[in-house]
Design an enzyme around this catalytic site. Structure first.
Site, PDB file in Angstrom:
ATOM      1  N   HIS A 223     -65.808  38.211  26.196  1.00 19.16           N
ATOM      2  CA  HIS A 223     -64.800  37.183  25.919  1.00 19.16           C
ATOM      3  C   HIS A 223     -65.487  35.977  25.281  1.00 19.16           C
ATOM      4  CE1 HIS A 223     -61.711  34.158  26.491  1.00 19.16           C
ATOM      5  NE2 HIS A 223     -60.853  35.150  26.657  1.00 19.16           N
TER       6      HIS A 223
ATOM      7  N   GLY B 106     -56.073  29.846  23.612  1.00 22.32           N
ATOM      8  CA  GLY B 106     -55.710  28.675  24.405  1.00 22.32           C
ATOM      9  C   GLY B 106     -55.359  27.456  23.579  1.00 22.32           C
TER      10      GLY B 106
ATOM     11  N   LYS C 168     -58.367  34.292  33.886  1.00 21.89           N
ATOM     12  CA  LYS C 168     -59.510  33.367  33.799  1.00 21.89           C
ATOM     13  C   LYS C 168     -59.800  32.786  35.193  1.00 21.89           C
ATOM     14  CE  LYS C 168     -58.076  32.358  29.111  1.00 21.89           C
ATOM     15  NZ  LYS C 168     -58.393  31.663  27.894  1.00 21.89           N
TER      16      LYS C 168
ATOM     17  N   ASN D 196     -55.327  38.054  31.317  1.00 24.76           N
ATOM     18  CA  ASN D 196     -56.622  37.487  31.706  1.00 24.76           C
ATOM     19  C   ASN D 196     -56.340  36.183  32.436  1.00 24.76           C
ATOM     20  OD1 ASN D 196     -59.169  36.398  31.892  1.00 24.76           O
ATOM     21  ND2 ASN D 196     -59.393  35.979  29.698  1.00 24.76           N
TER      22      ASN D 196
ATOM     23  N   GLU E  56     -59.838  38.758  19.231  1.00 22.99           N
ATOM     24  CA  GLU E  56     -59.392  37.445  19.675  1.00 22.99           C
ATOM     25  C   GLU E  56     -60.042  36.370  18.804  1.00 22.99           C
ATOM     26  OE1 GLU E  56     -57.941  37.539  23.984  1.00 22.99           O
ATOM     27  OE2 GLU E  56     -60.060  37.109  24.038  1.00 22.99           O
TER      28      GLU E  56
ATOM     29  N   GLU F 134     -65.189  32.933  25.698  1.00 31.19           N
ATOM     30  CA  GLU F 134     -65.639  31.891  26.638  1.00 31.19           C
ATOM     31  C   GLU F 134     -66.969  32.274  27.272  1.00 31.19           C
ATOM     32  OE1 GLU F 134     -61.996  31.754  28.890  1.00 31.19           O
ATOM     33  OE2 GLU F 134     -60.978  30.914  27.145  1.00 31.19           O
TER      34      GLU F 134
ATOM     35  N   SER G 279     -53.172  32.939  22.130  1.00 33.69           N
ATOM     36  CA  SER G 279     -51.878  32.233  22.188  1.00 33.69           C
ATOM     37  C   SER G 279     -50.681  33.157  21.973  1.00 33.69           C
ATOM     38  CB  SER G 279     -51.856  31.066  21.188  1.00 33.69           C
ATOM     39  OG  SER G 279     -52.854  30.124  21.525  1.00 33.69           O
TER      40      SER G 279
END
Ligand code: PEP
Length: 255
Positions: A98, A176, A11, A9, A170, A100, A216
Site C-alpha cells: 500500500h 484519501g 487502515k 481497507n 491505486e 502508505e 476515493s
C-alpha cells in the site's frame, strides 16, 4: 472468469468494539442485499481479525484480510506480525505495498517481493498495490513506475504463484484525497497492467488476474469505474468505514 472483488481497507481505524459492530452490520446488510457472485473482503487491523473470521463463519460472501505482514517467518522482530500468524486466525488475504506503507515505512519493491513470497508460502493471497504519485504522473512517468513496481515486486513469481495475487492499482494522488482517477485514466492503466502480465506470463494468466481500482472510490463513482473492461472491483478506504457506502459499492456487481 476472473473474480470480482470489493475489498475494504480500514487502515488504522476502529477500536475493537467499533470494528465488531461495523462488521456485524455489514454481514446483515450484505445477506439481505447482495445477490451477485462478487466477493467482499474486509482488511481490518490485526486486533479484529480473529473475531471477524468467527463472525463470518458459515457465510462465504466475506473473507478477511490483514493490511501488512512481515517478510520473515518468525523471530526477534518486536511489534511485527507474521504471515503464518495471520493465516492461523483464518484470514485469507493480506494487503502488501500500500502506498502508505511505501511512503511512511519505506517499503521498497525488493522488500515487497520478499513479503509476497512469505505471504504466499503461508497460503495468503496478497492484494498487491501499485500506483504512481502525482509528480510521477505529471512528468509522464506513470507507465514506467507501474512497470517497475510489477517487475521488481511480483514478476519473480512462477505462473501458479502469480495466479494467487490480486493486483490493486491505486494512484497515490487519488488515495484519501477525494480526487478519483477518471474511468478512462483508470482503464488505461488497468489495460496496461494486463498487457504487462500477458507479456511476462501469457494471455490466460492476464485474463484471469483480478485487478482492483483504489482511490476515493464511492457509491457514486464506482458504477462507472467498475463498468470498465479491465477493472474487476475496488480497494476501498474511507468509504469502507461506512456500512451503507461499502455495501452500495459491493452491490455495483449485483446480478
Ligand atoms: C486505500 O487506502 O486503499 C484507499 C483507496 O483509500 P480511499 O478509498 O480512502 O481513497
Amino acid at each position: 472468469m476472473r473474480k470480482k472483488i470489493v475489498a475494504g481497507n480500514w487502515k488504522m481505524n476502529m477500536d475493537y468494539n467499533e470494528g465488531l459492530s461495523l462488521f456485524s452490520e455489514l454481514i446483515n446488510m450484505v445477506k439481505d442485499e447482495v445477490t451477485g457472485k462478487q466477493q467482499a473482503v474486509v482488511c481490518s487491523p490485526f486486533i479484529h481479525l480473529h473475531s471477524l473470521v468467527q463472525l463470518s463463519k458459515g457465510y462465504t460472501k466475506f473473507s478477511l484480510g490483514a493490511q501488512n505482514a512481515h517478510q520473515a517467518e518468525s523471530g526477534a522482530y518486536t511489534g511485527e506480525i507474521s504471515a503464518k500468524m495471520i493465516r492461523s486466525v483464518g484470514a485469507e488475504y493480506v494487503i502488501l505495498g500500500h502506498s502508505e506503507r511505501r511512503q511512511y515505512f519505506g517499503e521498497s519493491n525488493d522488500l515487497l517481493a520478499k513479503k509476497t513470497d512469505t505471504a504466499l508460502k503461508h497460503d495468503l493471497n496478497p492484494i498487491f498495490c501499485i500506483g504512481e504519485t502525482l509528480q510521477e504522473r505529471e512528468s509522464n512517468k506513470h507507465f514506467d513506475v507501474i512497470k517497475n513496481q510489477l517487475a521488481e515486486g511480483v514478476f519473480h513469481l512462477d505462473e501458479t504463484s502469480f495466479g494467487k495475487l490480486v493486483i490493486a492499482y491505486e494512484p497515490v494522488w487519488a488515495i484519501g484525497t477525494g480526487v478519483t482517477a477518471s474511468s478512462a485514466q483508470a482503464q488505461e492503466i488497468h489495460a496496461f497492467i494486463r498487457k504487462e502480465i500477458a507479456s511476462k506470463y501469457n494471455q490466460q494468466v492476464a485474463d484471469d488476474t483480478t485487478i482492483l481500482y483504489g482511490g476515493s472510490c464511492t457509491p457514486k463513482n464506482a458504477p462507472e469505474l467498475f463498468a470498465q473492461p479491465d477493472i474487476d472491483g475496488g480497494l476501498i478506504g474511507g468509504a469502507s468505514l461506512k456500512s451503507r457506502d461499502f455495501v452500495d459499492i459491493i452491490k455495483v456487481y449485483n446480478s
